[in-house]
Scaffold this motif. Sequence first.
Motif, PDB file in Angstrom:
ATOM      1  N   MET A  70       0.841  -1.186   0.000  1.00 50.66           N
ATOM      2  CA  MET A  70       0.000   0.000   0.000  1.00 50.66           C
ATOM      3  C   MET A  70       0.882   1.243   0.000  1.00 50.66           C
ATOM      4  O   MET A  70       1.898   1.285   0.683  1.00 50.66           O
ATOM      5  CB  MET A  70      -0.906   0.031   1.250  1.00 50.66           C
ATOM      6  N   TRP A  71       0.494   2.253  -0.757  1.00 52.54           N
ATOM      7  CA  TRP A  71       1.205   3.538  -0.723  1.00 52.54           C
ATOM      8  C   TRP A  71       0.310   4.607  -1.353  1.00 52.54           C
ATOM      9  O   TRP A  71       0.367   4.845  -2.560  1.00 52.54           O
ATOM     10  CB  TRP A  71       2.553   3.469  -1.430  1.00 52.54           C
ATOM     11  N   PRO A  72      -0.544   5.263  -0.534  1.00 52.11           N
ATOM     12  CA  PRO A  72      -1.464   6.257  -1.090  1.00 52.11           C
ATOM     13  C   PRO A  72      -0.824   7.610  -1.373  1.00 52.11           C
ATOM     14  O   PRO A  72      -1.510   8.537  -1.803  1.00 52.11           O
ATOM     15  CB  PRO A  72      -2.520   6.381   0.011  1.00 52.11           C
ATOM     16  N   PHE A  73       0.478   7.736  -1.139  1.00 51.20           N
ATOM     17  CA  PHE A  73       1.183   9.004  -1.290  1.00 51.20           C
ATOM     18  C   PHE A  73       1.901   9.066  -2.638  1.00 51.20           C
ATOM     19  O   PHE A  73       2.044   8.067  -3.335  1.00 51.20           O
ATOM     20  CB  PHE A  73       2.194   9.178  -0.149  1.00 51.20           C
ATOM     21  N   ALA A  74       2.365  10.266  -2.981  1.00 55.27           N
ATOM     22  CA  ALA A  74       3.188  10.409  -4.170  1.00 55.27           C
ATOM     23  C   ALA A  74       4.522   9.695  -3.955  1.00 55.27           C
ATOM     24  O   ALA A  74       4.970   9.530  -2.811  1.00 55.27           O
ATOM     25  CB  ALA A  74       3.419  11.892  -4.471  1.00 55.27           C
ATOM     26  N   PRO A  75       5.183   9.239  -5.027  1.00 56.86           N
ATOM     27  CA  PRO A  75       6.518   8.642  -4.862  1.00 56.86           C
ATOM     28  C   PRO A  75       7.460   9.618  -4.159  1.00 56.86           C
ATOM     29  O   PRO A  75       7.473  10.813  -4.461  1.00 56.86           O
ATOM     30  CB  PRO A  75       6.962   8.386  -6.307  1.00 56.86           C
ATOM     31  N   ARG A  76       8.228   9.115  -3.202  1.00 55.69           N
ATOM     32  CA  ARG A  76       9.124   9.979  -2.445  1.00 55.69           C
ATOM     33  C   ARG A  76      10.267  10.464  -3.334  1.00 55.69           C
ATOM     34  O   ARG A  76      10.772   9.739  -4.188  1.00 55.69           O
ATOM     35  CB  ARG A  76       9.689   9.234  -1.232  1.00 55.69           C
ATOM     36  N   TRP A 120      -8.841   2.404  -5.125  1.00 54.89           N
ATOM     37  CA  TRP A 120      -8.208   1.208  -5.686  1.00 54.89           C
ATOM     38  C   TRP A 120      -6.759   1.489  -6.079  1.00 54.89           C
ATOM     39  O   TRP A 120      -5.858   0.716  -5.788  1.00 54.89           O
ATOM     40  CB  TRP A 120      -9.012   0.718  -6.884  1.00 54.89           C
ATOM     41  N   ASN A 121      -6.531   2.612  -6.752  1.00 52.96           N
ATOM     42  CA  ASN A 121      -5.177   2.950  -7.196  1.00 52.96           C
ATOM     43  C   ASN A 121      -4.279   3.369  -6.042  1.00 52.96           C
ATOM     44  O   ASN A 121      -3.115   2.959  -5.961  1.00 52.96           O
ATOM     45  CB  ASN A 121      -5.231   4.071  -8.241  1.00 52.96           C
ATOM     46  N   LEU A 122      -4.797   4.183  -5.114  1.00 53.75           N
ATOM     47  CA  LEU A 122      -3.975   4.678  -4.020  1.00 53.75           C
ATOM     48  C   LEU A 122      -3.512   3.556  -3.104  1.00 53.75           C
ATOM     49  O   LEU A 122      -2.348   3.519  -2.685  1.00 53.75           O
ATOM     50  CB  LEU A 122      -4.740   5.733  -3.224  1.00 53.75           C
ATOM     51  N   LEU A 123      -4.411   2.635  -2.787  1.00 56.35           N
ATOM     52  CA  LEU A 123      -4.030   1.548  -1.896  1.00 56.35           C
ATOM     53  C   LEU A 123      -3.054   0.585  -2.560  1.00 56.35           C
ATOM     54  O   LEU A 123      -2.316  -0.127  -1.867  1.00 56.35           O
ATOM     55  CB  LEU A 123      -5.275   0.796  -1.418  1.00 56.35           C
ATOM     56  N   ARG A 124      -3.017   0.568  -3.865  1.00 48.96           N
ATOM     57  CA  ARG A 124      -2.081  -0.298  -4.583  1.00 48.96           C
ATOM     58  C   ARG A 124      -0.800   0.437  -4.980  1.00 48.96           C
ATOM     59  O   ARG A 124       0.047  -0.121  -5.681  1.00 48.96           O
ATOM     60  CB  ARG A 124      -2.769  -0.873  -5.822  1.00 48.96           C
ATOM     61  N   TRP A 128      -4.614  10.669 -14.546  1.00 45.63           N
ATOM     62  CA  TRP A 128      -5.840  11.388 -14.193  1.00 45.63           C
ATOM     63  C   TRP A 128      -5.901  11.688 -12.698  1.00 45.63           C
ATOM     64  O   TRP A 128      -6.410  12.733 -12.283  1.00 45.63           O
ATOM     65  CB  TRP A 128      -7.076  10.595 -14.615  1.00 45.63           C
ATOM     66  N   LEU A 129      -5.335  10.778 -11.879  1.00 47.62           N
ATOM     67  CA  LEU A 129      -5.333  10.993 -10.437  1.00 47.62           C
ATOM     68  C   LEU A 129      -4.372  12.111 -10.056  1.00 47.62           C
ATOM     69  O   LEU A 129      -4.684  12.981  -9.232  1.00 47.62           O
ATOM     70  CB  LEU A 129      -4.967   9.692  -9.716  1.00 47.62           C
ATOM     71  N   TYR A 164      -7.280  15.353  -5.058  1.00 43.30           N
ATOM     72  CA  TYR A 164      -6.336  14.419  -4.436  1.00 43.30           C
ATOM     73  C   TYR A 164      -4.958  15.083  -4.425  1.00 43.30           C
ATOM     74  O   TYR A 164      -4.171  14.952  -5.361  1.00 43.30           O
ATOM     75  CB  TYR A 164      -6.301  13.096  -5.204  1.00 43.30           C
ATOM     76  N   GLU A 165      -4.679  15.794  -3.355  1.00 38.91           N
ATOM     77  CA  GLU A 165      -3.418  16.525  -3.231  1.00 38.91           C
ATOM     78  C   GLU A 165      -2.386  15.656  -2.516  1.00 38.91           C
ATOM     79  O   GLU A 165      -2.613  15.202  -1.390  1.00 38.91           O
ATOM     80  CB  GLU A 165      -3.631  17.821  -2.457  1.00 38.91           C
ATOM     81  N   ARG A 166      -1.276  15.428  -3.162  1.00 40.93           N
ATOM     82  CA  ARG A 166      -0.202  14.615  -2.589  1.00 40.93           C
ATOM     83  C   ARG A 166       1.118  15.359  -2.719  1.00 40.93           C
ATOM     84  O   ARG A 166       1.353  16.055  -3.710  1.00 40.93           O
ATOM     85  CB  ARG A 166      -0.115  13.257  -3.294  1.00 40.93           C
ATOM     86  N   GLY A 167       1.967  15.206  -1.723  1.00 43.52           N
ATOM     87  CA  GLY A 167       3.238  15.905  -1.778  1.00 43.52           C
ATOM     88  C   GLY A 167       4.168  15.463  -0.668  1.00 43.52           C
ATOM     89  O   GLY A 167       3.906  14.496   0.051  1.00 43.52           O
ATOM     90  N   GLN A 168       5.254  16.194  -0.517  1.00 43.83           N
ATOM     91  CA  GLN A 168       6.278  15.918   0.493  1.00 43.83           C
ATOM     92  C   GLN A 168       6.745  17.256   1.052  1.00 43.83           C
ATOM     93  O   GLN A 168       7.018  18.198   0.301  1.00 43.83           O
ATOM     94  CB  GLN A 168       7.443  15.164  -0.148  1.00 43.83           C
ATOM     95  N   THR A 169       6.804  17.356   2.380  1.00 44.27           N
ATOM     96  CA  THR A 169       7.152  18.620   3.022  1.00 44.27           C
ATOM     97  C   THR A 169       7.744  18.332   4.391  1.00 44.27           C
ATOM     98  O   THR A 169       7.626  17.207   4.913  1.00 44.27           O
ATOM     99  CB  THR A 169       5.907  19.525   3.164  1.00 44.27           C
TER     100      THR A 169
END
Length: 324
Positions: A232-238, A261-265, A271-272, A278-283
């Motif tokens: 599982m990895w619902p975050f953006a790639p580190r 489905w996509n986030l948990l996988r 499109w996501l 769906y805001e994803r990031g690293q801070t």
Amino acid sequence: MTERFALIHNPRSRRNGKDDGTFRNSAARLLGPLFVGPSSREHVLDAVAELARREVPTIAIDGGDGTVSEVMSAIYRHYPADALPALAVLPSGNTNLIASDVGFGLRGIAALDRLAALARDGGLRRRVVRREALAVRWSDPDRPVTLGMFHGAAAFTRGVAIAHRPAIDRFSHDVAVGVAIASSIGRLALRSTRRKWLGGNRITLAVGAEAPREQDCFLFLATTLHRLPHRMWPFAPRTGAEGMSYLNVRAYPPHLAAATWNLLRGRSPEWLDACPAYERGQTDRLALRIGEDFVLDGEILNSGPDGQTVLSAGPAFDFIQGVA
């Protein structure tokens, strides 16, 4: 020269509750006063304060994520910032997300024997991975900083509350959360709960040095871990070793089933990534105001009278790897 290490054993954790005394007796014989079985959070603080006084350089933590959080928080209060101990996480709790990323790889007598062998050879820090803790600060200056590694709010808090129900709590936490998420998604099909769940929570969020912004949030997650169980990895790639990964899902998010489905996988379709809901990031810093409880490492905590918390990355710890 044999290295010193301490072992903090949570006798109330799920797997440790099945011990017939063999492990506790073996650990006590090996470590003497450096074996601690705290009965309360206050006992953890006292035990870690004594370990800091003795300048013990390595602490093994035998418990789940909640125990790891308590020990790291106590270390932050009592150890010098430039002399933090290395940690060995033995996965013995109801929540073992931390161990899935930085765990020692063994538990029970096997872990004790391996730690003793590494200590005899002077090799406790021979193989480590470094991770930052996720620090939570409240607006109340008298409330101590709490360290953890996985934070969740809004729908996640409600999902964990479901996971803690007796009918589900007999499962391991990652399975229970899966059941809870499925139950939560199912509730979206009910007219009586759909609007409440999808409408989310009113929050004020500031990412890094950005100006605060208000929004209705369906789901909020943040972590300093680099991987989760079951891929599982619902975050953006580190993009680096430092900082927190975060996911901020706005209220009434479109294509929720496909996104889940996509986030948990751990997938990131175009499109996501392009969808602003769906805001994803690293801070390294998140200022979050939410008038509800939140979850840190499986434990539900209150956000204080004004709901204002600040999440930050650090300090960093070395986590000992017991197996290759």
